[in-house]
Scaffold this motif. Structure first.
Motif, PDB file in Angstrom:
ATOM      1  N   THR A   1       0.822  -1.262   0.054  1.00 22.52           N
ATOM      2  CA  THR A   1      -0.015   0.093  -0.065  1.00 22.52           C
ATOM      3  C   THR A   1       0.813   1.200  -0.190  1.00 22.52           C
ATOM      4  N   VAL A   2       0.651   2.211  -0.816  1.00 18.98           N
ATOM      5  CA  VAL A   2       1.402   3.365  -1.112  1.00 18.98           C
ATOM      6  C   VAL A   2       0.342   4.678  -0.953  1.00 18.98           C
ATOM      7  N   VAL A   3       0.402   5.495  -0.255  1.00 17.22           N
ATOM      8  CA  VAL A   3      -0.023   6.886   0.009  1.00 17.22           C
ATOM      9  C   VAL A   3       0.478   7.982  -0.355  1.00 17.22           C
ATOM     10  N   ASP A   4      -0.017   8.512  -1.368  1.00 16.93           N
ATOM     11  CA  ASP A   4       0.647   9.596  -1.922  1.00 16.93           C
ATOM     12  C   ASP A   4      -0.014  10.897  -1.338  1.00 16.93           C
ATOM     13  N   LYS A   5       0.816  11.664  -0.891  1.00 17.84           N
ATOM     14  CA  LYS A   5       0.314  12.979  -0.346  1.00 17.84           C
ATOM     15  C   LYS A   5       0.810  14.146  -0.803  1.00 17.84           C
ATOM     16  N   LYS A   6      -0.090  15.472  -1.236  1.00 21.75           N
ATOM     17  CA  LYS A   6       0.621  16.556  -1.663  1.00 21.75           C
ATOM     18  C   LYS A   6       1.113  17.162  -0.409  1.00 21.75           C
ATOM     19  N   PRO A   7       2.581  17.757  -0.809  1.00 27.38           N
ATOM     20  CA  PRO A   7       3.096  18.436   0.296  1.00 27.38           C
ATOM     21  C   PRO A   7       2.504  19.694   0.683  1.00 27.38           C
ATOM     22  N   VAL A   8       2.246  19.873   1.934  1.00 26.48           N
ATOM     23  CA  VAL A   8       1.873  21.075   2.405  1.00 26.48           C
ATOM     24  C   VAL A   8       2.702  22.100   2.247  1.00 26.48           C
ATOM     25  N   GLN A   9       1.897  23.194   1.695  1.00 25.08           N
ATOM     26  CA  GLN A   9       2.805  24.566   1.532  1.00 25.08           C
ATOM     27  C   GLN A   9       2.529  25.532   2.329  1.00 25.08           C
ATOM     28  N   THR A  10       3.564  26.012   3.064  1.00 23.10           N
ATOM     29  CA  THR A  10       3.302  27.260   4.028  1.00 23.10           C
ATOM     30  C   THR A  10       3.404  28.443   3.537  1.00 23.10           C
ATOM     31  N   LYS A  11       2.331  29.029   3.799  1.00 28.41           N
ATOM     32  CA  LYS A  11       2.091  30.473   3.108  1.00 28.41           C
ATOM     33  C   LYS A  11       3.056  31.680   3.978  1.00 28.41           C
ATOM     34  N   GLU A  12       3.783  32.114   3.236  1.00 27.63           N
ATOM     35  CA  GLU A  12       4.746  32.962   4.093  1.00 27.63           C
ATOM     36  C   GLU A  12       4.054  34.470   3.953  1.00 27.63           C
ATOM     37  N   SER A  13       3.915  35.031   5.166  1.00 23.52           N
ATOM     38  CA  SER A  13       3.315  36.551   5.139  1.00 23.52           C
ATOM     39  C   SER A  13       4.398  37.377   4.806  1.00 23.52           C
ATOM     40  N   ASN A  14       4.136  38.624   4.313  1.00 21.24           N
ATOM     41  CA  ASN A  14       5.062  39.526   3.806  1.00 21.24           C
ATOM     42  C   ASN A  14       4.732  40.578   4.642  1.00 21.24           C
ATOM     43  N   ASN A  15       5.256  40.960   5.478  1.00 19.29           N
ATOM     44  CA  ASN A  15       4.952  42.286   6.293  1.00 19.29           C
ATOM     45  C   ASN A  15       5.567  43.371   5.799  1.00 19.29           C
ATOM     46  N   ASN A  16       6.382  43.363   4.928  1.00 17.37           N
ATOM     47  CA  ASN A  16       7.134  44.837   4.453  1.00 17.37           C
ATOM     48  C   ASN A  16       6.186  45.251   3.048  1.00 17.37           C
ATOM     49  N   VAL A  17       5.145  45.175   3.061  1.00 14.55           N
ATOM     50  CA  VAL A  17       4.312  45.778   1.823  1.00 14.55           C
ATOM     51  C   VAL A  17       3.946  47.103   1.943  1.00 14.55           C
ATOM     52  N   GLY A  18       4.465  47.871   2.848  1.00 15.88           N
ATOM     53  CA  GLY A  18       4.284  49.249   3.116  1.00 15.88           C
ATOM     54  C   GLY A  18       3.337  49.654   4.393  1.00 15.88           C
ATOM     55  N   GLU A  19       2.996  50.919   4.292  1.00 15.16           N
ATOM     56  CA  GLU A  19       2.058  51.201   5.152  1.00 15.16           C
ATOM     57  C   GLU A  19       0.631  51.418   4.736  1.00 15.16           C
ATOM     58  N   TYR A  20      -0.355  51.441   5.320  1.00 13.76           N
ATOM     59  CA  TYR A  20      -1.765  51.697   5.158  1.00 13.76           C
ATOM     60  C   TYR A  20      -2.136  53.048   5.125  1.00 13.76           C
ATOM     61  N   VAL A  21      -2.518  53.753   4.180  1.00 20.48           N
ATOM     62  CA  VAL A  21      -3.030  55.089   4.228  1.00 20.48           C
ATOM     63  C   VAL A  21      -4.530  55.272   4.157  1.00 20.48           C
ATOM     64  N   ASP A  22      -5.241  55.687   5.077  1.00 18.36           N
ATOM     65  CA  ASP A  22      -6.515  55.773   4.938  1.00 18.36           C
ATOM     66  C   ASP A  22      -6.961  57.288   4.459  1.00 18.36           C
ATOM     67  N   PHE A  23      -7.767  57.353   3.373  1.00 16.58           N
ATOM     68  CA  PHE A  23      -8.311  58.576   2.657  1.00 16.58           C
ATOM     69  C   PHE A  23      -9.566  58.769   2.917  1.00 16.58           C
ATOM     70  N   GLU A  24     -10.004  60.125   2.633  1.00 18.48           N
ATOM     71  CA  GLU A  24     -11.363  60.536   2.515  1.00 18.48           C
ATOM     72  C   GLU A  24     -11.750  61.132   1.422  1.00 18.48           C
ATOM     73  N   GLU A  25     -12.817  61.253   1.035  1.00 20.31           N
ATOM     74  CA  GLU A  25     -13.113  61.853  -0.410  1.00 20.31           C
ATOM     75  C   GLU A  25     -13.418  63.366   0.004  1.00 20.31           C
ATOM     76  N   VAL A  26     -12.868  64.188  -1.003  1.00 19.27           N
ATOM     77  CA  VAL A  26     -13.254  65.655  -0.658  1.00 19.27           C
ATOM     78  C   VAL A  26     -14.083  66.215  -1.721  1.00 19.27           C
ATOM     79  N   ASP A  27     -15.105  66.912  -1.540  1.00 20.68           N
ATOM     80  CA  ASP A  27     -16.027  67.506  -2.415  1.00 20.68           C
ATOM     81  C   ASP A  27     -15.529  68.874  -2.756  1.00 20.68           C
TER      82      ASP A  27
END
Length: 90
Positions: A63-89
């Motif tokens: 009996t042989v069981v083939d399993k798909k390797p588990v891929q760990t998802k790496e987070s990328n914390n160096n994507v920049g900063e979040y900028v909140d904006f408001e619409e100006v009329d």
């Protein structure tokens, strides 16, 4: 004149019976012919691509069981900063 009309009726009768016989035979034999054509097409396509069937190195009964390797998802914390904006009329 009467002989020609009888011959015409026989011709039409044979034509109709031939049509229904062909239709009935096609319903029986056409699926088998289509399967064979598809298999031949697949075989030729595999030969063109150089496909070789995989040979298993497993003994019979093992009996042989083939399993798909588990891929760990790496987070990328160096994507920049979040900028909140408001619409100006204007």
């Amino acid at each position: 004149m009467e002989k020609a009309s009888i011959q015409g009726l026989w011709f039409i009768l044979f034509l109709v019976l031939g049509y229904y016989a062909f239709k009935w035979l096609a319903r029986i034999f056409l699926p088998f012919l289509m399967q064979k054509a598809v298999r031949n097409f697949e075989k030729k396509a595999r030969e063109q691509q150089g496909y070789q069937p995989q040979q298993d190195h497993v003994k019979e009964g093992e009996t042989v069981v083939d399993k798909k390797p588990v891929q760990t998802k790496e987070s990328n914390n160096n994507v920049g900063e979040y900028v909140d904006f408001e619409e100006v009329d204007d």
